[in-house]
Design an enzyme around this catalytic site. Structure first.
Site, mmCIF file in Angstrom:
data_model
loop_
_atom_site.group_PDB
_atom_site.id
_atom_site.type_symbol
_atom_site.label_atom_id
_atom_site.label_comp_id
_atom_site.label_asym_id
_atom_site.label_seq_id
_atom_site.Cartn_x
_atom_site.Cartn_y
_atom_site.Cartn_z
ATOM 1 N N LYS A 204 3.984 56.095 46.180
ATOM 2 C CA LYS A 204 3.641 56.896 47.348
ATOM 3 C C LYS A 204 4.487 56.443 48.521
ATOM 4 O O LYS A 204 4.491 55.262 48.877
ATOM 5 C CB LYS A 204 2.164 56.665 47.662
ATOM 6 C CG LYS A 204 1.736 57.344 48.897
ATOM 7 C CD LYS A 204 0.353 56.922 49.289
ATOM 8 C CE LYS A 204 0.011 57.671 50.546
ATOM 9 N NZ LYS A 204 -1.073 57.082 51.269
HETATM 10 P P1 FBP Z 1 -2.471 60.225 55.868
HETATM 11 O O1 FBP Z 1 -2.245 61.502 55.093
HETATM 12 O O2 FBP Z 1 -3.654 60.282 56.750
HETATM 13 O O3 FBP Z 1 -1.195 59.804 56.573
HETATM 14 O O4 FBP Z 1 -2.820 59.143 54.787
HETATM 15 C C1 FBP Z 1 -1.859 58.516 54.030
HETATM 16 C C2 FBP Z 1 -1.842 57.042 54.315
HETATM 17 O O5 FBP Z 1 -0.966 56.372 53.427
HETATM 18 C C3 FBP Z 1 -3.191 56.353 54.211
HETATM 19 O O6 FBP Z 1 -3.499 55.972 52.903
HETATM 20 C C4 FBP Z 1 -3.023 55.229 55.169
HETATM 21 O O7 FBP Z 1 -4.216 54.811 55.714
HETATM 22 C C5 FBP Z 1 -2.192 55.856 56.233
HETATM 23 O O8 FBP Z 1 -1.385 56.805 55.610
HETATM 24 C C6 FBP Z 1 -1.347 54.869 56.992
HETATM 25 O O9 FBP Z 1 -0.746 55.568 58.017
HETATM 26 P P2 FBP Z 1 0.166 54.854 59.086
HETATM 27 O O10 FBP Z 1 1.282 54.224 58.332
HETATM 28 O O11 FBP Z 1 0.607 55.981 59.970
HETATM 29 O O12 FBP Z 1 -0.681 53.841 59.787
#
Ligand code: FBP
Length: 306
Positions: A204
């Site tokens: 991911k």
């Molecule tokens: P989102 O779709 O809300 O961006 O979620 C994906 C994610 O990987 C979450 O699992 C994680 O909490 C978040 O993004 C981290 O986001 P950032 O790097 O912006 O703090």
């Protein structure tokens, strides 16, 4: 359940895995409205840890309830739901067997000044809760990147031995990288490749942006004319970095944005050969009917012929 040819083909890429792990990957790939297509939409809800409860859930207070999040993923017909221990435990009996779950086994928080995560779940928790996979974040580029990679190595070995799949969030950050660098095209490919090298079944990353960041890599991108002009071209390169498409790669949704922007991103991911989206805030921060509509539209994008 009869697996589709596409899913059998994908499972054949994972040449070293035992039947338990392959079965769990198949559960994720065969679930929901995209079941059998090789494309996935996953709901991740670890933002309460990463960003705090109000920043995460105040835009749609129903989402403070862990049952709401399970329901959202199930009603939308998603492939899986990923969350930290407490969140999965809070719906474990009600939703047992209802949707594949991914136990996020490390977590960061906004009160920390370091780019690191604590291990907050275990393989035995994942097994006890009936999860299909563990999820683990690495921060390539951080001062703690090597410790994080070593933690992942141990947990992935244990998870695979127990027949679970391994999902790796590979998010570059740290002193060498500014905000642009964190999602730069070359850095994103590098992060995805390292996750593949660490043995991830599903990788991911954030959607790659146009700039190049690492001086040592810029020359080859320019000399070899690696196309990064459009999101579709950049996704194609990320897929290449994931063992030329032999590992599943999904892209995160990011902060709340308009439905059109999200759907454009999904079209580019699909056209570039990515395996789907893992969308948190853009799903659970919208009122449920809106979220279901948006997720249905994303699923439609992934159902069209790429
Ligand atoms: P989102 O779709 O809300 O961006 O979620 C994906 C994610 O990987 C979450 O699992 C994680 O909490 C978040 O993004 C981290 O986001 P950032 O790097 O912006 O703090």
């Amino acid at each position: 359940m009869k697996l589709t040819r596409r899913v059998k083909d994908i499972l054949s890429w994972y040449e070293s895995d035992n039947p338990g792990t392959k079965g769990n990957l198949a559960r994720i790939l065969m679930e929901g409205k995209l079941g059998g297509t090789g494309r996935m939409v996953i709901l991740p809800v670890d933002q309460g840890f990463e960003h705090g409860p109000a920043r995460s859930f105040a835009p749609n207070p129903a989402a403070y309830d862990p049952h709401y999040l399970f329901d959202l993923a199930i009603e939308a017909g998603l492939n899986a739901y990923a969350a930290p221990l407490g969140m999965i435990e809070a719906g474990a009996a009600t939703y047992a067997g209802s949707i594949p779950t991914i136990l996020k086994v490390n977590s960061s928080n906004s009160l920390s000044t370091t780019k690191d995560q604590a291990v907050t779940g275990s393989v035995s928790d994942a097994l006890r809760l009936g999860c299909s996979a563990i999820g683990f974040t690495i921060y390539p580029g951080s001062e703690y990147q090597f410790e994080m990679m070593e933690e992942l190595r141990e947990l992935a070995e244990e998870a695979k031995a127990a027949g679970l799949a391994v999902v790796v969030w590979s998010y570059p950050r740290g002193p060498m990288l500014d905000k642009v660098g964190e999602t730069a095209f070359d850095i994103c490919a590098y992060a995805a490749h390292m996750a593949a090298l660490m043995g991830a079944h599903i990788i991911k990353v954030k959607p790659p942006m146009e700039p190049l960041s690492l001086d040592a890599a810029k020359k080859v991108y320019i000399d070899r004319k690696i196309d990064g002009a459009t999101m579709t071209a950049r996704i194609r390169h990320i897929v290449q970095a994931c063992f030329n498409g032999r590992r599943l790669v999904v892209f995160s949704g990011g902060e709340a944005k308009g439905a059109d922007a999200l759907l454009d991103e999904a079209r580019a991911i699909h056209a570039g050969g990515g395996n789907g989206s893992i969308v948190g805030r853009n799903a659970f921060q919208r009122p449920k009917d809106e979220a279901l509509k948006l997720l249905a539209s994303m699923i439609e994008v992934y159902k069209t012929k790429a």
